[in-house]
Design an enzyme around this catalytic site. Structure first.
Site, PDB file in Angstrom:
ATOM      1  CB  CYS A  27      22.838  19.195 -26.490  1.00 39.12           C
ATOM      2  SG  CYS A  27      21.106  19.084 -26.972  1.00 39.12           S
ATOM      3  CB  CYS A  87      21.906  19.202 -30.066  1.00 35.95           C
ATOM      4  SG  CYS A  87      21.104  20.292 -28.892  1.00 35.95           S
ATOM      5  CG  ASP A  88      25.415  17.498 -31.163  1.00 33.29           C
ATOM      6  OD1 ASP A  88      24.949  18.121 -32.138  1.00 33.29           O
ATOM      7  OD2 ASP A  88      26.056  18.041 -30.242  1.00 33.29           O
TER       8      ASP A  88
END
Length: 306
Positions: free
Chosen positions: A134, A137-138
Site C-alpha cells: 500500500c 500507507c507507506d
C-alpha cells in the site's frame, strides 16, 4: 439464545452499505468486523475521483463517512474474526476466534479480498522493512528515495503515480509489454519524468541488509539488479472466501459465485463486495452489492415467513 435476522461479516464499503440498508429496513442485525473501526481497503486510497457526489474525497474520509452513516442508523459492531460458519437447521452459527458465537437466519458475507503476494525470495523477510502492499500507507517512508512498483493494472499505475510525488525515482515493473489499466492512468505514468517503466519483466528476489536495498528482476530472459529502497506489490487480490468452502459455490479463483442480486448457492447466504464474482470491483459496485444483499435477504426472510 438470540437469533438475528442477518449478520454482516465485514465492514468495508459493501458491509457498511448493507448495514445502512439493514438499519433502514428495521432488521435485527449486527456487523462483525475483523479490524477495529475498520472501513475496508478504501481507506488505503489517497483520493477517490469516481464515487458519485464526493469527487476528490480521500479513501479514509469516504470510509469514515460510510461508517458514520451506518452508526447513525443504530448499527452495532462486534470486533472479532469469524473462524467458522455452520448451517444448522436453517440457522447459521458464526463462531469467533475468542470462542463466542452468534446465530442468524441469514448471512451477508462481505469479507473482501487480501493483497496477493509476489511469492519471491526476500518478500517475507523484508515485509515491513521495505516491502509494502500500500503506497498510500507507506509511501511517506520513501521521500527522496527509490521505489519499485510491481504490476500493470489500475492499482499498480495509481501506486506509481502516487509514489512519483514523494520518491526521487520510481520503477514500474510489468510482466507484459502493454498496460491493462485505464488509459488515463497509463498516459499519466508514461509522461511522469521520474517513473521508469520496465516492460516484459518479473521480480525474482528482494535483497538487502536490515532493509530493502535492491531488487533482482528477469527481463526477457536476462537477469539484472536495480537499486531500490522499497518494493510495492500491486498484483491484485485474493478473495477472503475460505470460510465458505463447502457452503457456497466458488469459482476457480476462489470468488463466491453470485449475480447482481448477491444470492449464493447456499440458502440464506448473500455475498457482496470484492469477494463476489463480477467484472468490476470498485467502491461504487461494492456499495451497490450491500444494498442488493439486504434486498435479497429481506425477500428470503419474507418467503420463509419471518
Amino acid at each position: 439464545m438470540k437469533i438475528y435476522d442477518t449478520v454482516i461479516i465485514g465492514s468495508g464499503a459493501a458491509g457498511l452499505s448493507a448495514a445502512i440498508y439493514a438499519g433502514r429496513a428495521a432488521l435485527d442485525y449486527i456487523v462483525i468486523e475483523k479490524n477495529y473501526m475498520g472501513t475496508g481497503q478504501i481507506a488505503e486510497s489517497e483520493r477517490v475521483d469516481n464515487y458519485p457526489g464526493l469527487y476528490g474525497e480521500s479513501g479514509f474520509d469516504l470510509g469514515e463517512k460510510f461508517r458514520s452513516h451506518a452508526e447513525a442508523l443504530g448499527t452495532s459492531f462486534i470486533e472479532g474474526e469469524v473462524v467458522s460458519i455452520t448451517p444448522e437447521n436453517g440457522i447459521y452459527k458464526l463462531s469467533l476466534e475468542d470462542g463466542s458465537f452468534y446465530l442468524t437466519k441469514t448471512v451477508i458475507y462481505a469479507a473482501g479480498a487480501s493483497h496477493r503476494k509476489l511469492g519471491i525470495k526476500g518478500e517475507a523477510e523484508f515485509a515491513g522493512k521495505g516491502v509494502s502492499y500500500c503506497a498510500v500507507c507507506d509511501g511517506a517512508f520513501y521521500r527522496n528515495k527509490t521505489a519499485a512498483v510491481i504490476g500493470g493494472g489500475d492499482t499498480a499505475l495509481g501506486e506509481a503515480v502516487f509514489l512519483s510525488k514523494i520518491a526521487e525515482k520510481v520503477y514500474l515493473i510489468h510482466r507484459r509489454d502493454t498496460f491493462r489499466g485505464n488509459k488515463t492512468l497509463s498516459e499519466q505514468v508514461k509522461t511522469t519524468e521520474n517513473i521508469e517503466i520496465i516492460y516484459n519483466a518479473v521480480p525474482v528476489e528482494i535483497m538487502g541488509g536490515k532493509s530493502v536495498e535492491s531488487l533482482r528482476i528477469s527481463q526477457s530472459g536476462e537477469e539484472r539488479v536495480i537499486p531500490v529502497n522499497g518494493v510495492f506489490a500491486a498484483i491484485g487480490n485474493t478473495p477472503d472466501s475460505a470460510l465458505l468452502n463447502g457452503i457456497a459455490e466458488l469459482d476457480k479463483n476462489g470468488y463466491v459465485i453470485a449475480g447482481e442480486d448477491c444470492v449464493t448457492s447456499a440458502k440464506g447466504m448473500f455475498v457482496g463486495g470484492d469477494v463476489r464474482t463480477k467484472p468490476l470491483r470498485q467502491v461504487v459496485t461494492a456499495a451497490a452489492d450491500g444494498a442488493n444483499c439486504v434486498y435479497s435477504a429481506e425477500k428470503y426472510l419474507s418467503e420463509m415467513g419471518e
